[in-house]
Design a protein around this motif. Structure first.
Motif, PDB file in Angstrom:
ATOM      1  N   TRP A   8      21.503 -26.170  32.965  1.00 21.75           N
ATOM      2  CA  TRP A   8      20.609 -25.021  32.904  1.00 21.75           C
ATOM      3  C   TRP A   8      21.117 -23.958  33.868  1.00 21.75           C
ATOM      4  O   TRP A   8      21.638 -24.326  34.915  1.00 21.75           O
ATOM      5  N   PRO A   9      21.102 -22.684  33.565  1.00 22.75           N
ATOM      6  CA  PRO A   9      20.309 -21.957  32.574  1.00 22.75           C
ATOM      7  C   PRO A   9      21.047 -21.648  31.278  1.00 22.75           C
ATOM      8  O   PRO A   9      20.508 -20.878  30.476  1.00 22.75           O
ATOM      9  N   LEU A  58      20.849 -19.775  40.055  1.00 19.46           N
ATOM     10  CA  LEU A  58      20.425 -21.127  40.369  1.00 19.46           C
ATOM     11  C   LEU A  58      20.862 -21.970  39.174  1.00 19.46           C
ATOM     12  O   LEU A  58      20.645 -21.559  38.031  1.00 19.46           O
ATOM     13  N   ALA A  64      21.231 -26.059  37.417  1.00 17.54           N
ATOM     14  CA  ALA A  64      20.789 -27.452  37.523  1.00 17.54           C
ATOM     15  C   ALA A  64      21.514 -28.310  36.503  1.00 17.54           C
ATOM     16  O   ALA A  64      21.774 -27.865  35.371  1.00 17.54           O
ATOM     17  N   GLY A  82      19.877 -18.047  36.280  1.00 16.19           N
ATOM     18  CA  GLY A  82      18.685 -18.850  36.504  1.00 16.19           C
ATOM     19  C   GLY A  82      17.922 -18.408  37.751  1.00 16.19           C
ATOM     20  O   GLY A  82      18.513 -18.225  38.807  1.00 16.19           O
ATOM     21  N   GLN A 108      11.540 -31.927  36.532  1.00 13.98           N
ATOM     22  CA  GLN A 108      11.724 -32.170  37.965  1.00 13.98           C
ATOM     23  C   GLN A 108      11.990 -33.642  38.305  1.00 13.98           C
ATOM     24  O   GLN A 108      12.504 -33.947  39.375  1.00 13.98           O
ATOM     25  N   VAL A 135      20.614 -29.585  41.859  1.00 15.78           N
ATOM     26  CA  VAL A 135      20.272 -28.156  41.814  1.00 15.78           C
ATOM     27  C   VAL A 135      21.090 -27.415  42.868  1.00 15.78           C
ATOM     28  O   VAL A 135      21.140 -27.822  44.032  1.00 15.78           O
ATOM     29  N   VAL A 188      13.378 -26.988  33.810  1.00 22.63           N
ATOM     30  CA  VAL A 188      14.087 -28.197  34.216  1.00 22.63           C
ATOM     31  C   VAL A 188      13.080 -29.298  34.569  1.00 22.63           C
ATOM     32  O   VAL A 188      12.194 -29.084  35.396  1.00 22.63           O
ATOM     33  N   PHE A 248      13.303 -22.001  36.740  1.00 28.86           N
ATOM     34  CA  PHE A 248      13.764 -23.358  37.024  1.00 28.86           C
ATOM     35  C   PHE A 248      12.622 -24.368  36.883  1.00 28.86           C
ATOM     36  O   PHE A 248      12.763 -25.407  36.239  1.00 28.86           O
ATOM     37  N   TYR A 249      11.459 -24.034  37.474  1.00 31.97           N
ATOM     38  CA  TYR A 249      10.338 -24.979  37.432  1.00 31.97           C
ATOM     39  C   TYR A 249       9.796 -25.151  36.015  1.00 31.97           C
ATOM     40  O   TYR A 249       9.225 -26.191  35.684  1.00 31.97           O
TER      41      TYR A 249
END
Lengths: 275, 191
Positions: A122-123, A108, A110, A129, A140, A147, A138, A134-135
């Motif tokens: 990120w990551p 994942l 972002a 990731g 929000q 993403v 990053v 993620f939560y």
């Protein structure tokens, strides 16, 4: 100094995680693809570069690669060395059939901008990731938060004796190539057929570019661009023998939350032989 | 297997030997034929002539000869000459340089191939006996392919057509440019 290092690391992470959005191309280039005898060595270059196959940018770390023998056993990379612009290594082929050298990764990712307008990714370098991370990692509510689920696959095949197909099974992860024509049985003047799958489904609309070795000696890059049909299939044919670099890219919006898109790339180096 | 010693007996026969009564009788008659030399004017044979090359470092070429159908599919391997003297079968390393044969046959074969493979030959003419070797081949149009690849040198292929079974005397030849001087096929109808 510290900042520039960070930027360097970010650029590198982008390059490795997503050759998609970059001009740089990643490749594993074998010295040859079809060999004879009871056993034989093949030597490889692996790089992230501007040129095909001219290493001029970054040595891809060979330890990220896996090698699988025709019978499905892991094979050690030997004589590995990271040089400035390329990594080199050898593989000894002792089993008759087709070996696969590859890297596959899913993550994942972002991208966003902070209050100062600075871009973030990120990551980070070489990391995978996950949704939970993620939560935490990053913001929000960041500006331009983008993403995606990404998947990148880098492959080449080499054969001792007659080509075998056991190493070309789909895993259902990321963008994959089913070799309707074996990559070590590709010849000039004959159709070379490949089929793409995204997470196990036929990948209609996959965009493919194929560039022949020796790009630096041509005035025009001379790449062939094709798009996969509704079956995910492409058919290629070449008049000139040589080593070819194929990159396929796929993107759609069938991602799972928090991602909005999924984006995948696939790279194959294969040799077209003369008859 | 040299030019002056025509070989009437098939080199390897079990697979390619036809089981017709006529063919069996023919085979029985062969030793007599060798004595009288009257039975056939000339044996079925393939001549391969390798050029004498004036190069600093000469290595005898790897050579393969095979019968293929019109679509290029290999039907019978006739000969493979490669370096059989090296330790640990290392001479097999360059068999892939016979790249047409490698694709059509070699990559699926286990070396050595009984009655087919042997050591490399020096420049000049070598004769390969073909008697009985196509007996099991279905009637149709074929080519005999010859491919030569030389270390530090080049590669060349030649082919001559042949319709099997042979109904009238065949004398077919092809001239090469670099690695092969010529190939000549001679075949007689079955007696």
């Amino acid at each position: 100094m510290k900042k520039s290092l960070l930027i360097g690391a970010t650029a590198l992470a982008l390059t490795l995680a997503s050759p998609f959005s970059q001009a740089h191309r990643v490749w594993i280039k074998p010295s040859t693809t079809s060999v004879s005898g009871d056993s034989e060595w093949i030597t490889f270059d692996v790089a992230v570069a501007n040129g095909i196959f001219h290493p001029d940018h970054f040595a891809y770390p060979a330890e990220r690669l896996s090698v699988v023998s025709p019978s499905g056993n892991p094979v050690d990379i030997q004589n590995q060395q990271k040089l400035r612009y390329r990594s080199v290594f050898d593989v000894e082929l002792t089993e008759s059939g087709t070996y696969k050298v590859f890297n596959a990764s899913q993550s994942l990712v972002a991208f966003w901008k902070d209050e100062d307008g600075e871009r973030h990714f990120w990551p980070g370098r070489g990391k995978t990731g996950t949704v939970e991370e993620f939560y935490q990692a990053v913001p929000q509510d960041a500006d331009d938060l983008n993403v995606m689920e990404t998947a990148n696959r880098l492959e080449t095949y080499v054969t001792l004796g007659a080509p075998t197909a056991d190493n070309n099974k789909l895993t259902g992860k990321g963008l994959e190539l089913k070799a309707l024509t074996h990559p070590n049985d590709a010849y000039t003047g004959e159709p070379i057929d490949f089929q793409f799958f995204m997470s196990g489904d036929k990948a209609q609309g996959t965009k493919v570019i194929v560039v022949k070795d020796g790009e630096k000696y041509r005035d025009t890059a001379g790449g062939v661009e094709v798009t996969a049909d509704k079956e995910g299939k492409i058919s290629l044919q070449f008049d000139e023998p040589g080593m070819y670099w194929l990159e396929a890219e796929y993107e759609d919006d069938k991602a799972k939350a928090p991602a909005k898109k999924r984006r995948a790339s696939y790279v194959l180096v294969f040799e077209v032989l003369p008859l | 297997m040299l030019k002056d010693t025509p070989c009437f007996l098939p080199l390897y026969g079990k697979k390619s030997r036809s089981n017709t009564l006529l063919s069996k009788l023919y085979r029985l008659a062969l030793p007599l034929g060798m004595l009288s030399t009257a039975m056939t004017a000339q044996a079925d044979e393939l001549e391969i002539t390798l050029p004498t090359l004036n190069v600093a470092e000469y290595h005898a070429p790897y050579v393969a000869a095979w019968l293929a159908d019109e679509r290029g599919k290999r039907v019978v391997d006739i000969a493979v000459w490669y370096d059989t003297d090296m330790a640990n079968n290392e001479g097999e390393k360059w068999l892939k340089d016979l790249r047409m044969w490698w694709r059509r046959s070699g990559r699926s074969a286990s070396m050595p191939i009984d009655g087919v493979s042997g050591a490399t030959r020096r420049p000049g003419t070598s004769t390969i006996a073909l008697d009985g070797r196509f007996d099991d081949v279905a009637a149709g149009d074929y080519f005999i392919w010859v491919e030569a690849a030389r270390e530090l040198g080049g590669r060349e292929t030649l082919k001559v057509p042949v319709s099997l079974p042979v109904k009238q005397t065949v004398n077919a030849s092809a001239e090469g440019q670099h690695e092969l001087s010529s190939i000549t096929l001679h075949m007689e109808p079955a007696q």
